[in-house]
Write an enzyme that holds these catalytic residues in place. Structure first.
Site, mmCIF file in Angstrom:
data_model
loop_
_atom_site.group_PDB
_atom_site.id
_atom_site.type_symbol
_atom_site.label_atom_id
_atom_site.label_comp_id
_atom_site.label_asym_id
_atom_site.label_seq_id
_atom_site.Cartn_x
_atom_site.Cartn_y
_atom_site.Cartn_z
ATOM 1 N N HIS A 186 -4.818 15.340 -53.771
ATOM 2 C CA HIS A 186 -5.323 14.169 -54.479
ATOM 3 C C HIS A 186 -5.868 13.184 -53.450
ATOM 4 O O HIS A 186 -5.135 12.690 -52.603
ATOM 5 C CB HIS A 186 -4.207 13.533 -55.309
ATOM 6 C CG HIS A 186 -4.704 12.603 -56.349
ATOM 7 N ND1 HIS A 186 -5.058 11.301 -56.068
ATOM 8 C CD2 HIS A 186 -4.927 12.789 -57.671
ATOM 9 C CE1 HIS A 186 -5.465 10.717 -57.186
ATOM 10 N NE2 HIS A 186 -5.397 11.602 -58.170
ATOM 11 N N LEU A 187 -7.152 12.870 -53.544
ATOM 12 C CA LEU A 187 -7.869 12.091 -52.534
ATOM 13 C C LEU A 187 -7.970 10.620 -52.926
ATOM 14 O O LEU A 187 -8.844 10.222 -53.685
ATOM 15 C CB LEU A 187 -9.262 12.680 -52.328
ATOM 16 C CG LEU A 187 -9.300 14.186 -52.043
ATOM 17 C CD1 LEU A 187 -10.733 14.696 -52.018
ATOM 18 C CD2 LEU A 187 -8.576 14.503 -50.749
#
Length: 163
Positions: free
Chosen positions: A85-86
């Protein structure tokens, strides 16, 4: 000649690698309760500090790339599902800070280049750049061990074992 048509296998690798250059954080330290309370699963986070190169934290098959490019799902050979998850709330940026060069169905090796993340653009928009690596199918996980420290993209951060 026929090696072009050979089915690519997922490499068995139980190690976890840093997806970007930065400082290790325990998930409990992440400012979003979905991650800090481990609602999505267990893992670790990296606070990026300069380099924008993203690499795969695990070896596996790409099962999901969000339309907004802020999240990637990878299924490991050992059966674990990993969410990369960025940033936090970067879904609201509609993919603009991300250049992702993999797609669903691709087989990736650990430390393989996945793309880039424009950290300045995310910070300028008022969002957090923290990257989370989360094992989402906790029923399969036996142990997860990680080490604190500062990492380069692709450095080994920890290891998992499955039930």
């Amino acid at each position: 000649m026929f090696s072009l048509f050979k089915k690519q296998e997922i490499v068995m690798d139980n190690d976890l690698y840093s997806p970007i250059q930065g400082e290790f954080l325990n998930l409990e330290e992440v400012s979003d309760p979905v991650f800090s309370e481990k609602t999505m699963g267990d893992g670790f986070a990296i606070q990026p500090d300069g380099d924008e190169l993203l690499v795969s934290p695990v070896a596996g098959k790409v099962m999901m790339v969000a339309a907004t490019k802020h999240a990637i799902g990878i299924h490991m050979a050992n059966g674990l599902d990993v969410l990369l998850h960025l940033g936090l709330d970067t879904v609201n940026m509609d993919g603009s800070p991300f250049n992702i060069n993999i797609k669903v169905g691709d087989i990736v090796s650990a430390r393989q280049h996945l793309g880039t993340m424009d950290l300045e653009k995310i910070i300028s928009a008022g969002y957090d750049t923290t990257i989370m690596v989360v094992i989402t199918n906790m029923n399969m996980l036996k142990t997860l061990s990680t080490n604190d420290g500062r990492y380069q993209a692709g450095d080994k951060v920890g290891v998992v074992t499955v039930k």
